[in-house]
Design an enzyme around this catalytic site. Sequence first.
Site, mmCIF file in Angstrom:
data_model
loop_
_atom_site.group_PDB
_atom_site.id
_atom_site.type_symbol
_atom_site.label_atom_id
_atom_site.label_comp_id
_atom_site.label_asym_id
_atom_site.label_seq_id
_atom_site.Cartn_x
_atom_site.Cartn_y
_atom_site.Cartn_z
ATOM 1 N N HIS A 38 -29.192 -61.607 -8.015
ATOM 2 C CA HIS A 38 -29.402 -60.702 -6.789
ATOM 3 C C HIS A 38 -29.188 -61.378 -5.734
ATOM 4 O O HIS A 38 -29.521 -62.650 -5.637
ATOM 5 C CB HIS A 38 -30.820 -60.131 -6.759
ATOM 6 C CG HIS A 38 -31.213 -59.384 -8.028
ATOM 7 N ND1 HIS A 38 -31.279 -58.063 -8.057
ATOM 8 C CD2 HIS A 38 -31.808 -60.060 -9.014
ATOM 9 C CE1 HIS A 38 -31.905 -57.650 -9.196
ATOM 10 N NE2 HIS A 38 -32.157 -58.432 -9.800
ATOM 11 N N ASP B 48 -30.682 -63.627 -13.739
ATOM 12 C CA ASP B 48 -31.271 -62.539 -13.053
ATOM 13 C C ASP B 48 -32.116 -63.211 -11.746
ATOM 14 O O ASP B 48 -33.203 -62.638 -11.459
ATOM 15 C CB ASP B 48 -32.234 -61.725 -13.927
ATOM 16 C CG ASP B 48 -32.607 -60.261 -13.790
ATOM 17 O OD1 ASP B 48 -31.656 -59.950 -12.710
ATOM 18 O OD2 ASP B 48 -33.274 -59.609 -14.102
#
Length: 432
Positions: free
Chosen positions: A64, A313
């Site tokens: 992200h 992640d």
Amino acid sequence: MASVLLQHVRLIDPIAPSDRVTDVLITDRTLTQIGDNLTASPDIPRQDGQSLILGPGLGDLYSHSGEPGFESRETLLSLGRSAIAGGFTRLTLLPDTEPVLDHPAGWRWLQTRIAQLNLPLHVTSWGALTLAAQGKQMTEFADLLAAGVVGLADGHPLADPLLLWRILDYAQPLGTPIALWPCLPPLNRPGGVRESTDAVRLGLPRVPALTEAIAIAMILECVAATGTPVHLMRISTARGVEQIAEAKAKGLPITASTTWMHLLLSTADLDGASGLQAYDPSLHLMPPLGTPRDRTALIDAMNSGVLDAIAIDHAPYTYEEKTVAFSESPPGAIGLELALPLLWQHLVIPGLVPATTLWRCLSTAPAQCLQQSPPTLTPGQAAELTLFDPQHTWVVSPSTLASQATNTPWLGHTLTGRVVKTWAPTALATPT
């Protein structure tokens, strides 16, 4: 250090596979030669590599970015620097920024911004499967792919089976990577942990393994009906591993990944007994940490090839967002700078995972899942390499992290192992 002669370095080639001590000559960022007792011109520095490990550059399947929209969490600059510091030469972003990357204009903006940063890192992004990543209406896949996104993924569950089937049916002729997170939202209790005796003892909301299993079954049925290849992301349970193994045995066109923290930790680590802070909000993940049995199954699946790759992640949050009760915190933790050292120390050193397997799952396999040419150790090619010192000790702190965020359960801990150097070409192969 664009040019260097690494002498007696441990070279890991996950494609061969091989793990041996040799010399490596890098000249002007080109991998020039591999062999014993190499020589080089006097102007090229020599480096004793006896305590060092060299392998193909690492690649992350999904992480992200705070920018655009959440720059207080992480900017593209700090994210890129964090990836480089962790040994990554390739970084793939999820589209859940603000605005969501669901239109070609968003990807064009991102390309321009990345070019301005001029980092030695190849950054790509998933394009959103649905508008605003809300799981209600398909985006214009062809337009996003023509603009240059690496594949299609929301990073959020697709709860509507009809929409899922239509997406896979429509995407079948496009031949692009599609990543889906198998999760059934009605069973996925926010702020919870995987259902187990540990969850009962900790008094936290319980999330059953059915949350993943039912969603995997739905996705696999749609894959079987459409023939569309799919990547299953964030696999976290032993049952999920069984389902993927069965589907691969039947020849379904799927790949799968888990995240690095699900390989390292389980519900048994939430109470502080393992040395991490009890109820640490940075241990609040989505999907939640599995049981010890889940963790063992994930490690075994990585060794057997049932799971293809490890994803980071990386999910940055501000201090204020994470300094709340466990169940009230947003799920996620950073990891780009921590994954290789911790996985090496806790999986490779104890003999749970071979070094070549770990490197494959962090390097060449992510590229293959993205239909990219993987980094190789082929002399004559631009160097795309990671140099790792498994014996270097350092303290995880805001001053030692390149990331702007510090939401990690290892904050303040001393780790063993750190990346020394990464080499990345200015331009990498586009998806094939």
